[in-house]
Design an enzyme around this catalytic site. Structure first.
Site, mmCIF file in Angstrom:
data_model
loop_
_atom_site.group_PDB
_atom_site.id
_atom_site.type_symbol
_atom_site.label_atom_id
_atom_site.label_comp_id
_atom_site.label_asym_id
_atom_site.label_seq_id
_atom_site.Cartn_x
_atom_site.Cartn_y
_atom_site.Cartn_z
ATOM 1 N N PHE A 123 5.828 59.504 17.640
ATOM 2 C CA PHE A 123 7.204 58.993 18.121
ATOM 3 C C PHE A 123 6.708 58.367 19.290
ATOM 4 O O PHE A 123 5.996 59.131 20.196
ATOM 5 C CB PHE A 123 7.932 60.274 18.222
ATOM 6 C CG PHE A 123 9.223 59.927 19.038
ATOM 7 C CD1 PHE A 123 10.127 59.707 18.060
ATOM 8 C CD2 PHE A 123 9.555 59.970 20.205
ATOM 9 C CE1 PHE A 123 11.560 59.411 18.367
ATOM 10 C CE2 PHE A 123 10.665 59.670 20.843
ATOM 11 C CZ PHE A 123 11.888 59.440 19.848
ATOM 12 N N SER A 132 10.307 58.818 32.019
ATOM 13 C CA SER A 132 11.757 59.245 32.416
ATOM 14 C C SER A 132 12.692 58.233 32.038
ATOM 15 O O SER A 132 13.704 58.336 31.389
ATOM 16 C CB SER A 132 11.739 59.944 33.424
ATOM 17 O OG SER A 132 10.904 61.040 33.724
ATOM 18 N N GLY A 242 14.082 67.430 18.976
ATOM 19 C CA GLY A 242 12.785 67.592 19.703
ATOM 20 C C GLY A 242 12.758 68.642 20.646
ATOM 21 O O GLY A 242 11.884 69.421 21.031
ATOM 22 N N GLN A 279 3.660 100.501 39.236
ATOM 23 C CA GLN A 279 4.903 100.264 39.503
ATOM 24 C C GLN A 279 4.784 98.416 39.820
ATOM 25 O O GLN A 279 5.621 97.731 39.420
ATOM 26 C CB GLN A 279 5.867 100.688 40.580
ATOM 27 C CG GLN A 279 7.064 100.316 40.590
ATOM 28 C CD GLN A 279 7.999 101.234 41.627
ATOM 29 O OE1 GLN A 279 7.508 101.113 42.829
ATOM 30 N NE2 GLN A 279 9.080 101.840 41.113
ATOM 31 N N GLU A 363 8.832 65.086 26.224
ATOM 32 C CA GLU A 363 10.114 65.046 25.697
ATOM 33 C C GLU A 363 11.301 65.308 26.780
ATOM 34 O O GLU A 363 12.430 66.203 26.406
ATOM 35 C CB GLU A 363 10.375 65.984 24.454
ATOM 36 C CG GLU A 363 9.231 65.865 23.299
ATOM 37 C CD GLU A 363 9.488 66.296 22.086
ATOM 38 O OE1 GLU A 363 10.720 66.700 21.662
ATOM 39 O OE2 GLU A 363 8.483 66.476 21.329
ATOM 40 N N SER A 366 11.745 68.351 33.433
ATOM 41 C CA SER A 366 12.757 69.446 33.691
ATOM 42 C C SER A 366 13.614 68.765 34.550
ATOM 43 O O SER A 366 14.954 68.863 34.337
ATOM 44 C CB SER A 366 12.068 70.630 34.596
ATOM 45 O OG SER A 366 11.161 71.191 33.876
#
Ligand code: CAA
Length: 380
Positions: A123, A132, A242, A279, A363, A366
Protein backbone atom coordinates in the site's frame (compact mmCIF):
# COMPACT_ATOMS: atom_id res chain seq x y z
CA UNK A 1 -23.41 -8.23 26.08
CA UNK A 2 -21.60 -11.47 25.25
CA UNK A 3 -17.84 -11.62 25.74
CA UNK A 4 -17.48 -15.25 24.56
CA UNK A 5 -15.67 -16.11 21.34
CA UNK A 6 -17.42 -18.58 19.04
CA UNK A 7 -16.01 -22.08 18.67
CA UNK A 8 -14.75 -21.16 15.19
CA UNK A 9 -12.99 -18.03 16.49
CA UNK A 10 -11.30 -20.04 19.26
CA UNK A 11 -10.19 -22.66 16.75
CA UNK A 12 -8.69 -20.02 14.43
CA UNK A 13 -6.91 -18.36 17.36
CA UNK A 14 -5.45 -21.73 18.37
CA UNK A 15 -4.24 -22.44 14.83
CA UNK A 16 -2.49 -19.05 14.79
CA UNK A 17 -1.00 -19.69 18.26
CA UNK A 18 0.41 -23.07 17.16
CA UNK A 19 1.73 -21.58 13.94
CA UNK A 20 3.49 -18.79 15.84
CA UNK A 21 5.13 -21.25 18.23
CA UNK A 22 6.08 -23.88 15.68
CA UNK A 23 6.79 -21.90 12.53
CA UNK A 24 7.59 -18.32 13.53
CA UNK A 25 9.54 -18.76 16.75
CA UNK A 26 12.37 -20.88 15.33
CA UNK A 27 14.73 -18.47 13.63
CA UNK A 28 12.96 -15.27 14.67
CA UNK A 29 16.09 -13.89 16.40
CA UNK A 30 18.30 -14.64 13.38
CA UNK A 31 15.80 -13.16 10.90
CA UNK A 32 15.71 -9.98 12.99
CA UNK A 33 19.50 -9.81 13.18
CA UNK A 34 19.99 -10.48 9.48
CA UNK A 35 17.00 -8.37 8.40
CA UNK A 36 15.70 -11.44 6.57
CA UNK A 37 12.13 -11.49 5.24
CA UNK A 38 10.15 -14.50 6.58
CA UNK A 39 9.45 -15.77 3.06
CA UNK A 40 8.87 -19.43 3.89
CA UNK A 41 6.61 -18.53 6.82
CA UNK A 42 4.58 -16.06 4.75
CA UNK A 43 4.04 -18.75 2.12
CA UNK A 44 2.63 -21.05 4.81
CA UNK A 45 0.45 -18.23 6.16
CA UNK A 46 -1.01 -17.97 2.66
CA UNK A 47 -1.70 -21.72 2.60
CA UNK A 48 -3.54 -21.39 5.93
CA UNK A 49 -5.77 -18.67 4.46
CA UNK A 50 -4.35 -15.98 6.74
CA UNK A 51 -3.41 -13.61 3.91
CA UNK A 52 -6.98 -13.23 2.66
CA UNK A 53 -8.82 -13.85 5.89
CA UNK A 54 -11.79 -11.55 5.36
CA UNK A 55 -12.01 -11.92 1.58
CA UNK A 56 -15.15 -13.69 0.29
CA UNK A 57 -14.62 -17.33 -0.78
CA UNK A 58 -15.62 -16.43 -4.39
CA UNK A 59 -12.32 -14.48 -4.56
CA UNK A 60 -10.30 -17.27 -2.91
CA UNK A 61 -10.60 -15.77 0.59
CA UNK A 62 -11.30 -17.49 3.90
CA UNK A 63 -14.51 -15.48 4.45
CA UNK A 64 -13.78 -14.91 8.15
CA UNK A 65 -14.76 -11.97 10.32
CA UNK A 66 -12.66 -9.07 11.61
CA UNK A 67 -12.78 -10.46 15.17
CA UNK A 68 -10.94 -13.58 13.93
CA UNK A 69 -8.46 -11.30 12.18
CA UNK A 70 -7.70 -9.54 15.49
CA UNK A 71 -7.21 -12.90 17.21
CA UNK A 72 -4.79 -14.07 14.52
CA UNK A 73 -2.87 -10.78 14.50
CA UNK A 74 -2.45 -10.92 18.27
CA UNK A 75 -1.12 -14.49 18.25
CA UNK A 76 1.33 -13.98 15.37
CA UNK A 77 2.57 -10.66 16.78
CA UNK A 78 3.38 -12.19 20.15
CA UNK A 79 6.23 -13.94 18.39
CA UNK A 80 7.08 -12.18 15.12
CA UNK A 81 5.81 -8.72 14.24
CA UNK A 82 7.85 -8.76 11.02
CA UNK A 83 5.64 -11.60 9.77
CA UNK A 84 2.40 -10.21 11.19
CA UNK A 85 2.79 -6.87 9.41
CA UNK A 86 2.68 -8.76 6.10
CA UNK A 87 -0.62 -10.32 7.22
CA UNK A 88 -1.96 -6.93 8.25
CA UNK A 89 -1.02 -5.00 5.11
CA UNK A 90 -2.09 -7.77 2.74
CA UNK A 91 -5.45 -8.27 4.46
CA UNK A 92 -6.59 -4.83 5.48
CA UNK A 93 -4.93 -2.42 3.12
CA UNK A 94 -4.64 -4.38 -0.09
CA UNK A 95 -7.25 -7.17 -0.19
CA UNK A 96 -9.90 -5.10 1.58
CA UNK A 97 -9.30 -2.09 -0.68
CA UNK A 98 -9.61 -4.20 -3.82
CA UNK A 99 -12.61 -6.21 -2.66
CA UNK A 100 -14.50 -3.16 -1.47
CA UNK A 101 -13.72 -0.72 -4.28
CA UNK A 102 -12.25 -2.69 -7.19
CA UNK A 103 -14.02 -3.68 -10.41
CA UNK A 104 -14.93 -7.31 -11.08
CA UNK A 105 -11.99 -7.54 -13.51
CA UNK A 106 -9.58 -6.11 -10.93
CA UNK A 107 -10.81 -8.60 -8.34
CA UNK A 108 -10.42 -11.53 -10.74
CA UNK A 109 -6.95 -10.49 -11.84
CA UNK A 110 -5.42 -9.08 -8.65
CA UNK A 111 -7.47 -10.00 -5.58
CA UNK A 112 -7.65 -13.75 -6.20
CA UNK A 113 -3.87 -14.36 -6.14
CA UNK A 114 -3.45 -11.93 -3.22
CA UNK A 115 -6.06 -13.70 -1.11
CA UNK A 116 -4.09 -16.96 -1.13
CA UNK A 117 -0.66 -15.38 -0.86
CA UNK A 118 0.42 -16.31 -4.42
CA UNK A 119 1.01 -12.60 -4.70
CA UNK A 120 1.82 -10.17 -1.89
CA UNK A 121 0.47 -6.63 -1.85
CA UNK A 122 1.82 -3.23 -0.81
CA UNK A 123 0.00 0.00 0.00
CA UNK A 124 1.84 3.08 -1.24
CA UNK A 125 0.69 6.36 0.25
CA UNK A 126 3.67 7.82 2.18
CA UNK A 127 6.17 10.01 0.38
CA UNK A 128 9.37 11.78 1.40
CA UNK A 129 7.29 14.92 2.01
CA UNK A 130 3.84 13.45 2.62
CA UNK A 131 3.61 11.19 5.68
CA UNK A 132 1.05 12.36 8.22
CA UNK A 133 -0.01 15.09 5.79
CA UNK A 134 -1.21 12.56 3.27
CA UNK A 135 -3.18 15.03 1.12
CA UNK A 136 0.13 16.58 -0.06
CA UNK A 137 0.85 13.86 -2.62
CA UNK A 138 3.67 14.81 -5.00
CA UNK A 139 3.63 11.61 -7.05
CA UNK A 140 1.90 12.60 -10.28
CA UNK A 141 -0.38 10.53 -12.48
CA UNK A 142 -0.92 12.44 -15.71
CA UNK A 143 -4.03 11.41 -17.65
CA UNK A 144 -2.82 10.46 -21.15
CA UNK A 145 -6.12 9.16 -22.53
CA UNK A 146 -6.08 5.38 -22.24
CA UNK A 147 -3.30 5.28 -19.67
CA UNK A 148 -1.79 7.33 -16.83
CA UNK A 149 1.87 8.35 -16.70
CA UNK A 150 3.16 7.87 -13.17
CA UNK A 151 6.14 9.82 -11.82
CA UNK A 152 7.37 10.17 -8.25
CA UNK A 153 8.71 8.45 -5.15
CA UNK A 154 7.03 6.55 -2.32
CA UNK A 155 8.71 6.00 1.06
CA UNK A 156 8.62 3.42 3.87
CA UNK A 157 6.67 0.89 1.84
CA UNK A 158 6.03 -2.37 3.69
CA UNK A 159 6.52 -5.43 1.41
CA UNK A 160 8.37 -3.02 -0.88
CA UNK A 161 10.46 -5.66 -2.66
CA UNK A 162 8.36 -8.77 -1.97
CA UNK A 163 5.09 -7.46 -3.34
CA UNK A 164 3.84 -8.08 -6.86
CA UNK A 165 0.79 -5.82 -6.59
CA UNK A 166 1.12 -2.21 -5.41
CA UNK A 167 -1.77 0.13 -4.65
CA UNK A 168 -0.31 3.54 -5.40
CA UNK A 169 -1.89 6.91 -4.57
CA UNK A 170 -0.95 9.78 -6.90
CA UNK A 171 -2.13 13.26 -7.79
CA UNK A 172 -3.87 13.73 -11.16
CA UNK A 173 -5.48 17.16 -10.75
CA UNK A 174 -3.29 19.26 -8.39
CA UNK A 175 -5.73 22.17 -8.62
CA UNK A 176 -8.37 20.01 -6.91
CA UNK A 177 -6.20 19.17 -3.86
CA UNK A 178 -7.11 15.87 -2.21
CA UNK A 179 -10.09 15.53 -4.57
CA UNK A 180 -7.63 15.18 -7.46
CA UNK A 181 -5.85 12.13 -6.01
CA UNK A 182 -6.31 8.70 -7.61
CA UNK A 183 -5.44 5.16 -6.51
CA UNK A 184 -3.85 2.78 -9.02
CA UNK A 185 -2.92 -0.87 -9.22
CA UNK A 186 0.71 -1.05 -10.29
CA UNK A 187 2.41 -4.34 -11.11
CA UNK A 188 6.00 -5.19 -10.33
CA UNK A 189 7.86 -5.28 -13.63
CA UNK A 190 6.05 -2.34 -15.24
CA UNK A 191 8.65 -0.37 -17.17
CA UNK A 192 10.05 2.58 -15.20
CA UNK A 193 9.13 1.13 -11.78
CA UNK A 194 12.15 0.47 -9.53
CA UNK A 195 12.55 -0.55 -5.89
CA UNK A 196 15.11 1.26 -3.73
CA UNK A 197 17.40 -0.40 -1.14
CA UNK A 198 15.97 -1.98 2.01
CA UNK A 199 15.71 0.35 5.02
CA UNK A 200 17.90 -0.63 8.00
CA UNK A 201 15.32 -0.28 10.79
CA UNK A 202 15.19 -0.25 14.60
CA UNK A 203 12.43 -2.87 14.72
CA UNK A 204 10.38 -5.19 12.50
CA UNK A 205 13.72 -5.79 10.83
CA UNK A 206 12.54 -8.89 8.95
CA UNK A 207 9.88 -6.85 7.18
CA UNK A 208 11.11 -5.43 3.89
CA UNK A 209 10.61 -1.68 3.86
CA UNK A 210 11.72 0.18 0.75
CA UNK A 211 11.29 3.36 -1.19
CA UNK A 212 9.76 2.98 -4.66
CA UNK A 213 10.50 5.07 -7.73
CA UNK A 214 8.21 5.66 -10.69
CA UNK A 215 9.65 7.18 -13.81
CA UNK A 216 7.18 7.50 -16.71
CA UNK A 217 5.39 4.30 -15.70
CA UNK A 218 2.44 3.66 -18.02
CA UNK A 219 -0.49 2.49 -15.91
CA UNK A 220 -3.52 1.32 -17.93
CA UNK A 221 -6.71 3.26 -17.27
CA UNK A 222 -8.50 0.11 -16.14
CA UNK A 223 -6.03 -0.06 -13.21
CA UNK A 224 -7.48 3.05 -11.57
CA UNK A 225 -9.57 2.18 -8.50
CA UNK A 226 -12.97 3.89 -8.36
CA UNK A 227 -14.05 7.14 -9.98
CA UNK A 228 -11.58 9.84 -11.01
CA UNK A 229 -10.51 11.63 -7.80
CA UNK A 230 -11.55 8.82 -5.40
CA UNK A 231 -7.94 8.03 -4.36
CA UNK A 232 -7.75 9.95 -1.09
CA UNK A 233 -11.06 8.64 0.22
CA UNK A 234 -9.97 5.17 -0.89
CA UNK A 235 -6.79 5.53 1.20
CA UNK A 236 -8.65 6.85 4.25
CA UNK A 237 -11.38 4.18 4.18
CA UNK A 238 -8.81 1.45 3.73
CA UNK A 239 -6.63 2.78 6.55
CA UNK A 240 -9.58 2.58 8.97
CA UNK A 241 -9.43 -1.22 8.76
CA UNK A 242 -5.64 -1.17 8.64
CA UNK A 243 -5.60 0.54 12.01
CA UNK A 244 -7.50 -2.38 13.53
CA UNK A 245 -4.76 -4.69 12.23
CA UNK A 246 -1.94 -2.58 13.64
CA UNK A 247 -3.80 -2.16 16.93
CA UNK A 248 -3.97 -5.96 17.15
CA UNK A 249 -0.30 -6.18 16.24
CA UNK A 250 0.53 -3.81 19.11
CA UNK A 251 -1.69 -5.88 21.40
CA UNK A 252 0.20 -9.03 20.41
CA UNK A 253 3.60 -7.43 20.98
CA UNK A 254 2.40 -6.33 24.44
CA UNK A 255 0.89 -9.67 25.38
CA UNK A 256 3.91 -11.58 24.06
CA UNK A 257 6.24 -9.48 26.24
CA UNK A 258 3.91 -9.82 29.23
CA UNK A 259 3.78 -13.63 28.95
CA UNK A 260 7.58 -13.78 28.81
CA UNK A 261 7.91 -11.45 31.81
CA UNK A 262 5.33 -13.39 33.83
CA UNK A 263 7.05 -16.73 33.22
CA UNK A 264 10.45 -15.25 33.99
CA UNK A 265 9.14 -13.65 37.21
CA UNK A 266 7.86 -17.03 38.42
CA UNK A 267 11.25 -18.67 37.83
CA UNK A 268 13.83 -16.03 38.69
CA UNK A 269 14.80 -16.04 42.36
CA UNK A 270 16.13 -13.04 44.31
CA UNK A 271 16.37 -12.54 48.07
CA UNK A 272 15.29 -16.14 48.61
CA UNK A 273 12.06 -16.18 46.57
CA UNK A 274 10.77 -15.88 42.98
CA UNK A 275 10.71 -12.23 41.93
CA UNK A 276 6.95 -12.62 41.25
CA UNK A 277 6.59 -12.72 45.04
CA UNK A 278 8.06 -9.21 45.38
CA UNK A 279 5.50 -6.44 45.44
CA UNK A 280 7.59 -4.24 43.13
CA UNK A 281 7.22 -6.87 40.37
CA UNK A 282 3.61 -7.70 41.24
CA UNK A 283 2.57 -4.08 40.70
CA UNK A 284 4.21 -4.11 37.27
CA UNK A 285 2.51 -7.39 36.31
CA UNK A 286 -0.88 -6.11 37.48
CA UNK A 287 -0.58 -2.92 35.42
CA UNK A 288 0.58 -4.84 32.36
CA UNK A 289 -2.28 -7.36 32.61
CA UNK A 290 -4.90 -4.65 33.09
CA UNK A 291 -3.69 -2.45 30.24
CA UNK A 292 -3.41 -5.41 27.86
CA UNK A 293 -6.97 -6.48 28.65
CA UNK A 294 -8.23 -2.93 28.00
CA UNK A 295 -6.32 -2.83 24.69
CA UNK A 296 -7.77 -6.22 23.71
CA UNK A 297 -11.31 -5.03 24.39
CA UNK A 298 -10.75 -1.91 22.26
CA UNK A 299 -9.40 -4.01 19.39
CA UNK A 300 -12.27 -6.48 19.57
CA UNK A 301 -14.86 -3.69 19.82
CA UNK A 302 -13.48 -2.01 16.67
CA UNK A 303 -13.48 -5.35 14.82
CA UNK A 304 -17.00 -6.14 16.01
CA UNK A 305 -18.28 -2.78 14.78
CA UNK A 306 -16.71 -3.48 11.39
CA UNK A 307 -18.32 -6.92 11.31
CA UNK A 308 -21.71 -5.36 12.12
CA UNK A 309 -21.35 -2.91 9.23
CA UNK A 310 -21.32 0.03 11.67
CA UNK A 311 -18.92 3.03 11.49
CA UNK A 312 -15.62 2.11 13.12
CA UNK A 313 -13.10 4.88 12.28
CA UNK A 314 -13.09 6.27 15.80
CA UNK A 315 -12.99 2.84 17.45
CA UNK A 316 -10.12 1.76 15.20
CA UNK A 317 -8.09 4.88 16.02
CA UNK A 318 -8.80 4.49 19.75
CA UNK A 319 -7.67 0.87 19.60
CA UNK A 320 -4.49 1.77 17.71
CA UNK A 321 -3.66 4.74 19.92
CA UNK A 322 -4.13 2.84 23.16
CA UNK A 323 -2.75 -0.55 22.13
CA UNK A 324 0.43 0.99 20.69
CA UNK A 325 1.03 2.94 23.91
CA UNK A 326 0.46 -0.24 25.91
CA UNK A 327 2.88 -2.10 23.62
CA UNK A 328 5.58 0.48 24.29
CA UNK A 329 5.04 0.60 28.08
CA UNK A 330 4.66 -3.15 28.47
CA UNK A 331 7.74 -4.07 26.49
CA UNK A 332 9.89 -1.58 28.42
CA UNK A 333 8.62 -3.10 31.70
CA UNK A 334 9.18 -6.63 30.39
CA UNK A 335 12.83 -5.77 29.73
CA UNK A 336 13.05 -4.25 33.23
CA UNK A 337 11.60 -7.38 34.87
CA UNK A 338 14.18 -9.50 33.02
CA UNK A 339 17.00 -7.23 34.25
CA UNK A 340 20.27 -7.81 32.39
CA UNK A 341 18.82 -10.86 30.62
CA UNK A 342 16.20 -8.64 29.07
CA UNK A 343 18.89 -6.63 27.34
CA UNK A 344 20.23 -9.59 25.38
CA UNK A 345 18.62 -11.10 22.31
CA UNK A 346 18.05 -14.67 23.55
CA UNK A 347 15.23 -13.56 25.84
CA UNK A 348 13.14 -12.01 23.02
CA UNK A 349 11.88 -8.99 25.00
CA UNK A 350 14.42 -6.51 23.63
CA UNK A 351 13.19 -7.33 20.09
CA UNK A 352 9.58 -6.87 21.14
CA UNK A 353 10.52 -3.50 22.68
CA UNK A 354 12.13 -2.40 19.40
CA UNK A 355 9.19 -3.75 17.38
CA UNK A 356 6.65 -1.94 19.58
CA UNK A 357 7.80 1.51 18.50
CA UNK A 358 6.65 1.21 14.90
CA UNK A 359 3.04 0.66 16.02
CA UNK A 360 3.01 4.29 17.22
CA UNK A 361 4.21 5.46 13.81
CA UNK A 362 2.84 3.52 10.84
CA UNK A 363 -0.72 3.67 9.49
CA UNK A 364 -0.94 7.05 11.19
CA UNK A 365 1.12 8.23 14.16
CA UNK A 366 -0.42 8.46 17.63
CA UNK A 367 -0.91 12.17 16.93
CA UNK A 368 -2.94 11.34 13.79
CA UNK A 369 -5.09 8.87 15.76
CA UNK A 370 -5.81 11.64 18.28
CA UNK A 371 -6.83 13.93 15.39
CA UNK A 372 -9.20 11.31 13.99
CA UNK A 373 -10.72 10.60 17.42
CA UNK A 374 -11.21 14.27 18.26
CA UNK A 375 -12.85 14.99 14.91
CA UNK A 376 -15.35 12.19 15.56
CA UNK A 377 -15.92 13.33 19.16
CA UNK A 378 -16.59 16.90 18.02
CA UNK A 379 -19.21 15.65 15.55
CA UNK A 380 -21.40 14.41 18.46
N1 CAA B 1 -13.29 8.13 5.28
C1 CAA B 1 -13.72 8.80 4.18
N2 CAA B 1 -13.31 10.04 3.86
C2 CAA B 1 -12.41 10.61 4.67
C3 CAA B 1 -11.91 9.97 5.83
C4 CAA B 1 -12.40 8.68 6.12
N3 CAA B 1 -11.98 7.99 7.17
N4 CAA B 1 -11.03 10.79 6.43
C5 CAA B 1 -10.98 11.92 5.69
N5 CAA B 1 -11.81 11.78 4.63
C6 CAA B 1 -12.09 12.76 3.58
C7 CAA B 1 -12.73 14.03 4.16
O1 CAA B 1 -14.14 13.90 4.25
C8 CAA B 1 -12.32 15.07 3.14
O2 CAA B 1 -13.12 14.95 2.00
P1 CAA B 1 -14.07 16.18 1.50
O3 CAA B 1 -13.22 17.41 1.48
O4 CAA B 1 -14.53 15.72 0.16
O5 CAA B 1 -15.16 16.25 2.52
C9 CAA B 1 -10.94 14.59 2.73
O6 CAA B 1 -10.87 13.20 3.03
C10 CAA B 1 -9.82 15.31 3.40
O7 CAA B 1 -9.98 15.14 4.78
P2 CAA B 1 -9.40 16.14 5.82
O8 CAA B 1 -9.76 17.54 5.46
O9 CAA B 1 -9.81 15.64 7.17
O10 CAA B 1 -7.84 15.96 5.57
P3 CAA B 1 -6.63 16.41 6.46
O11 CAA B 1 -5.53 16.72 5.53
O12 CAA B 1 -7.05 17.42 7.46
O13 CAA B 1 -6.22 15.11 7.32
C11 CAA B 1 -5.78 12.90 8.04
C12 CAA B 1 -6.64 13.85 7.19
C13 CAA B 1 -6.72 12.10 8.91
C14 CAA B 1 -4.76 13.59 8.91
C15 CAA B 1 -5.07 12.02 7.00
O14 CAA B 1 -4.19 12.79 6.20
C16 CAA B 1 -4.32 10.87 7.60
O15 CAA B 1 -4.92 9.87 7.99
N6 CAA B 1 -2.97 10.95 7.66
C17 CAA B 1 -2.14 9.85 8.07
C18 CAA B 1 -1.80 9.01 6.87
C19 CAA B 1 -1.43 7.62 7.25
O16 CAA B 1 -2.06 6.97 8.06
N7 CAA B 1 -0.40 7.13 6.59
C20 CAA B 1 0.00 5.79 6.77
C21 CAA B 1 0.70 5.31 5.58
S1 CAA B 1 0.23 3.70 5.14
C22 CAA B 1 1.21 2.64 6.03
O17 CAA B 1 1.82 2.97 7.00
C23 CAA B 1 1.10 1.26 5.54
C24 CAA B 1 2.23 0.37 5.83
O18 CAA B 1 3.06 0.15 4.98
C25 CAA B 1 2.27 -0.37 7.14
Amino acid sequence: MIFELTEEQRMIRDIARDFAQNELKPGVIERDEQQRFPAEQVKKLGELGFLGMMVAPQYNGAGLDAVSYVLVMEELSKIDASASVVVSVNNSLVCYGLEQYGTEEQKEKYLKPLAVGEHIGAFCLSEPEAGSDATSQRTMAADMGDYYLLNGTKNWITNGSTASTYLVMAQTHPEKGHRGINAFIVEKGMEGFTVGPKENKLGIRGSDTHSLHFSDVKVPKENRIGEDGFGFKFAMKTLEGGRIGIAAQALGIASGAYELALNYAKERQTFGKPIAQHQAIQFKLADMATQIEAARLLCLKAAWLKDQGQPYAQAASMAKLYASEVAMKTTVEAVQIHGGYGYVKEYHVERLMRDAKITQIYEGTSEIQRMVITREVLKD
